[in-house]
Structures are given as C-alpha cells and as structure tokens.
Design an enzyme around this catalytic site. Sequence first.
Site, PDB file in Angstrom:
ATOM      1  N   ASN A   9       0.866  -1.186   0.000  1.00  0.00           N
ATOM      2  CA  ASN A   9       0.000   0.000   0.000  1.00  0.00           C
ATOM      3  C   ASN A   9       0.899   1.231   0.000  1.00  0.00           C
ATOM      4  OD1 ASN A   9      -1.811   2.057   0.506  1.00  0.00           O
ATOM      5  ND2 ASN A   9      -2.183   1.473   2.657  1.00  0.00           N
ATOM      6  N   TRP A  10       0.960   1.890  -1.164  1.00  0.00           N
ATOM      7  CA  TRP A  10       1.884   3.039  -1.288  1.00  0.00           C
ATOM      8  C   TRP A  10       1.340   4.292  -0.602  1.00  0.00           C
ATOM      9  CZ3 TRP A  10       3.648   2.835  -7.180  1.00  0.00           C
ATOM     10  CH2 TRP A  10       4.266   1.601  -7.418  1.00  0.00           C
ATOM     11  N   LYS A  11       0.086   4.255  -0.177  1.00  0.00           N
ATOM     12  CA  LYS A  11      -0.583   5.438   0.415  1.00  0.00           C
ATOM     13  C   LYS A  11      -0.412   6.638  -0.540  1.00  0.00           C
ATOM     14  CE  LYS A  11       0.412   3.525   4.909  1.00  0.00           C
ATOM     15  NZ  LYS A  11       0.129   3.668   6.315  1.00  0.00           N
ATOM     16  N   HIS A  93      -9.522   0.962   5.155  1.00  0.00           N
ATOM     17  CA  HIS A  93      -8.208   1.137   5.796  1.00  0.00           C
ATOM     18  C   HIS A  93      -8.380   2.042   7.014  1.00  0.00           C
ATOM     19  CE1 HIS A  93      -4.082   2.467   6.429  1.00  0.00           C
ATOM     20  NE2 HIS A  93      -3.703   1.389   5.765  1.00  0.00           N
ATOM     21  N   GLU A  95      -6.783   4.463   8.106  1.00  0.00           N
ATOM     22  CA  GLU A  95      -6.655   5.907   7.832  1.00  0.00           C
ATOM     23  C   GLU A  95      -7.954   6.451   7.248  1.00  0.00           C
ATOM     24  OE1 GLU A  95      -3.021   5.645   5.552  1.00  0.00           O
ATOM     25  OE2 GLU A  95      -1.965   5.025   7.372  1.00  0.00           O
ATOM     26  N   GLU A 165      -5.092  -5.201  10.601  1.00  0.00           N
ATOM     27  CA  GLU A 165      -4.077  -4.167  10.780  1.00  0.00           C
ATOM     28  C   GLU A 165      -4.342  -3.444  12.100  1.00  0.00           C
ATOM     29  OE1 GLU A 165      -2.295  -2.927   6.775  1.00  0.00           O
ATOM     30  OE2 GLU A 165      -4.052  -1.685   7.078  1.00  0.00           O
ATOM     31  N   GLY A 171       2.402   2.252  10.668  1.00  0.00           N
ATOM     32  CA  GLY A 171       3.299   3.394  10.525  1.00  0.00           C
ATOM     33  C   GLY A 171       4.026   3.777  11.799  1.00  0.00           C
ATOM     34  N   SER A 210       3.553  -2.138  10.172  1.00  0.00           N
ATOM     35  CA  SER A 210       5.014  -2.041  10.313  1.00  0.00           C
ATOM     36  C   SER A 210       5.746  -3.346   9.969  1.00  0.00           C
ATOM     37  CB  SER A 210       5.380  -1.563  11.718  1.00  0.00           C
ATOM     38  OG  SER A 210       4.879  -0.256  11.941  1.00  0.00           O
ATOM     39  N   GLY A 231       2.826  -1.178   4.247  1.00  0.00           N
ATOM     40  CA  GLY A 231       2.762   0.242   3.920  1.00  0.00           C
ATOM     41  C   GLY A 231       4.142   0.797   3.638  1.00  0.00           C
ATOM     42  N   GLY A 232       4.730   1.446   4.634  1.00  0.00           N
ATOM     43  CA  GLY A 232       6.010   2.145   4.473  1.00  0.00           C
ATOM     44  C   GLY A 232       7.083   1.323   3.774  1.00  0.00           C
TER      45      GLY A 232
END
Length: 246
Positions: A9-11, A93, A95, A165, A171, A210, A231-232
């Site tokens: 997930n590149w956000k 998600h 977020e 998640e 993150g 993470s 993600g990151g």
Amino acid sequence: MRRQLVAGNWKMNASSEMTGSLLTGVLENLPADRDIAVFPPFPYITQAVAETAGTPVMVGAQNVAAEESGAFTGEVSAAMLADIGCSMALVGHSERRALYGERDYDVLVKVRQLMANGITAVVCVGETIEQRKAVREESVVSEQLSLLIAELSNADWEKIIIAYEPVWAIGTGETATPEQAQAMHAFIRSELKKVSDTVAEKTRILYGGSVKAASAAELFSQPDIDGGLVGGASLDAAEFTAICRA
Ligand code: PEP
C-alpha cells in the site's frame, strides 16, 4: 491450501519515476510461490497496470466510491477501476476510517460496488491501542466484520481478503508479535465460520502493521497468516522484495 499474498500500500506516495523504478525492482525479484499486489495512488494505477502487464503482479486501488456513477465530485467508481485494469481495492483502511469517517456500513457498500465489477476487496480491520488495552480487540474486530458476515453470500466471499491491521502498529514501527497476530487471525477465522466452514478455511487473512523484512518470515509462517499488507516498507524496492520472499 491458501496461497500467500504480499500487497504494498503506497498510500499518498508516488511519482511516475518512482512508480517505474519501484515496479522494476519488484519485477526483477518476483517469488514464484506467492501472489504480489501493489496499491499505488489513483493517478499511477494506469502506469502500474501497463508496467506489470504480462506479469503475475496485480494492481489495486486504495479506495473506491460507494456510489455507482454520477454527481460525486472527486470520487472514483468501481467500474472505472475495472476499466483501467484494477483487480483489487482496499476498503476500510484505518486511515480512511479515522480521517475520512468511513464506517462499517460504507465498507459494505463499497465491497458491493467492487463485487459488481469483479474486483477483489481487501477489507481492513483492526483495533486502536486504547481498545487493546481495554481487552476489547476481539469485540472491535468482530463488530467491524459483522455486517459483511451477515450480508454477503458464500460466493461473495471468494472475492474478499481480510487484512488485520492493528491501528497501533500502522506506521509506528511497532509490529504485533507473531503470537498476537496469530491469535487475532485465528479469531477472525473463527468469526468467518458464521458464514461457513469453507469461507473460514478459504479466506485469506493478511497481517499489516510495520511489517519489515526482518519481521516478515516469522509473521507469515503463522498458520492463520496468509501474507501481509505492507505500507512504508513497500516504498523501498529492496525491502519490499525481501518481504515478498520472506
Ligand atoms: C498500511 O498502511 O496498510 C500499513 C500496514 O502501513 P505500515 O506498513 O507502514 O505500518
């Protein structure tokens, strides 16, 4: 036997150049025994679809409109996603839940839009740190799943992947321990038995929060963890590739 999936997930991180170089790195080192997917921001989906054409890498969107079409400025419909070659989309998600007020009902409606267009929904669930401290993590996740469990048919579940998640791990650099993650995944699988034993057995449940190359192998080797939503670390081709091969 469930096939593992690692999804990035590149956000809201990308450019044309970054999309190209990230995908080149991923395509150079594809594992044979796992599915791989990337979720770029909307403007880079077409590029990602073109650059992964003829490869096993799937491309997904990070969100989808709840409506079919019409006067919904700024929204992107499931039909449009299908039209440009998306085979998956994230829904719910944390977020989107926390920053954009997405509720469980919205998640159900979006899942239905995706299904009507042949797109697999990756539905994200997970508790906050306060909820975990109050030992409410199972009831929170159960509630997040309950509408889907009540409303969707066995056949619908063939197009659903769950991503557990924990919000406190997203993150933050703090990963759930393999034991914590496995316990929740087993709980989610037991909840899916309310639909049917087959759905519980066949539905893929990814872990997200993470995930790094160093933690991936132990997480992914748990019996109810069928891969990861990253993600990151998915923004670094070498790290993401190492996770994909973990
Ligand atoms: C995510 O955003 O889905 C996620 C898991 O992020 P991170 O890996 O950065 O915690």
